[in-house]
Design an enzyme around this catalytic site. Structure first.
Site, short mmCIF file in Angstrom:
data_model
loop_
_atom_site.label_atom_id
_atom_site.label_comp_id
_atom_site.label_asym_id
_atom_site.label_seq_id
_atom_site.Cartn_x
_atom_site.Cartn_y
_atom_site.Cartn_z
N CYS A 1 0.71 -1.79 -0.31
CA CYS A 1 0.02 0.15 -0.20
C CYS A 1 0.90 1.20 -0.14
O CYS A 1 1.46 1.57 -1.04
CB CYS A 1 -0.92 0.07 0.96
SG CYS A 1 -2.21 1.46 0.82
N ASP B 1 -9.15 -3.91 -6.22
CA ASP B 1 -8.99 -2.43 -5.71
C ASP B 1 -9.62 -1.41 -5.58
O ASP B 1 -9.64 -0.38 -6.89
CB ASP B 1 -7.56 -2.50 -5.67
CG ASP B 1 -6.72 -1.06 -4.46
OD1 ASP B 1 -7.64 -0.72 -4.17
OD2 ASP B 1 -6.16 -1.73 -4.18
N HIS C 1 -7.38 -5.06 -1.67
CA HIS C 1 -6.43 -3.84 -2.12
C HIS C 1 -6.23 -5.01 -0.83
O HIS C 1 -7.22 -6.19 -0.16
CB HIS C 1 -7.12 -2.80 -1.51
CG HIS C 1 -5.81 -1.89 -0.33
ND1 HIS C 1 -5.05 -1.69 -1.80
CD2 HIS C 1 -5.38 -0.95 0.35
CE1 HIS C 1 -4.19 -0.63 -1.39
NE2 HIS C 1 -4.58 -0.74 0.33
#
Length: 287
Positions: A166, A222, A255
């Site tokens: 991330c 995501d 994600h």
């Protein structure tokens, strides 16, 4: 606010569950991600030197978590850049997983000047007060100091990799743009078309400076990283002469699919991504 982080967390967190806030770098889990899932993976330290270390950055002392094979020298080095939640137990475990593969793996606490990321329960507040104040210039300088520390403590930094998740995935791209001596990188679901710190360029805008081969691992579902931004980056890299970088986009995958301590974890994609990451570092000379 980072929608992809909020979407990957379950509602109604119970803060009485195990692994509350870390007291030292690499221990416990961040408050914002509790409770941790039953599927959480724990890697032992058998055969390893592992634990917290201190890295000098000028007059500042930066904490980090380091794991490496015990008694070995001249080890290939992999920097591990954390998510927005800082260097908690999952990131430490990633370091141990890499150390079991023969690497000196080290995760510096890149938010420590801004505050304790692990203590926040409110993600928008964490982003506003901590994450958005860590500039690329500061982070890259801290990573430079980490590389110097590794070179002085058993690492061979002519074989230098970086991986991150991330925020740390974006940091992987950013640091490779900054440091031409990085051998290869693996970026897990890091945003490429936006920055966190006001004034920092996006990864796409810095594509011409990214010379090392990077493997980008992303999820098609995501919500915070549109697939078209990955296509844009891939085209920019190729236009700049970087034809060795590759992207893998997993269908129907959210994600944070590698984060085994969270409900976003997807074992099939995580296992495949990990195998690809290890093969990528070996293929590109971080071995």
């Amino acid at each position: 606010m980072l929608k992809e982080e909020v979407d990957s967390l379950a509602p109604g967190r119970d803060f009485s569950r195990r692994g509350f806030v870390q007291t030292t770098v690499g221990s416990g889990f961040a408050a914002a991600v509790l409770p941790v899932a039953a599927q959480t993976i724990t890697t032992d330290t058998t055969g390893l030197e592992a634990g917290s270390v201190t890295i000098p950055v000028g007059d500042f002392k930066m904490p980090a978590y380091r794991a490496q094979p015990a008694g070995k020298k001249n080890l290939p080095v992999i920097l591990v850049a954390s998510e927005i939640f800082g260097v908690h137990e999952h990131i430490a475990d990633v370091c141990r997983r890499l150390a079991k593969q023969g690497y000196l793996a080290i995760a510096p606490d890149l938010f420590v000047r801004q505050g304790n990321a692990a203590a926040y329960t409110d993600i928008p507040k964490l982003i506003a007060e901590v994450v958005s104040k860590a500039s690329d210039a500061q982070v890259n300088g801290d990573l430079d100091a980490t590389v110097a520390w590794a070179a002085a403590n058993g690492g061979d930094t002519t074989r230098l990799g970086i991986t991150g998740f991330c925020w740390g995935g974006r940091t992987t791209w950013s640091y490779i743009a900054h440091n031409p001596k990085v051998t290869a990188g693996v970026a897990w679901y890091g945003p490429v078309a936006r920055s966190y710190f006001a004034g920092d360029k996006s990864v796409v805008d810095r594509a011409a400076s990214i010379k090392a081969p990077v493997l980008g691992l992303y999820g098609a579902a995501d919500t915070g990283i549109p697939v078209e931004t990955l296509t844009q980056l891939e085209a920019a890299l190729k236009a700049a002469g970087n034809t060795k970088s590759e992207f893998v986009v997993y269908p129907d995958t959210p994600h944070a699919f590698y984060a085994d301590y969270r409900p976003s974890y997807r074992k099939a994609a995580a296992d495949d991504g990990w195998a690809r990451a290890l093969a990528w570092f070996k293929k590109n000379g971080v071995i």
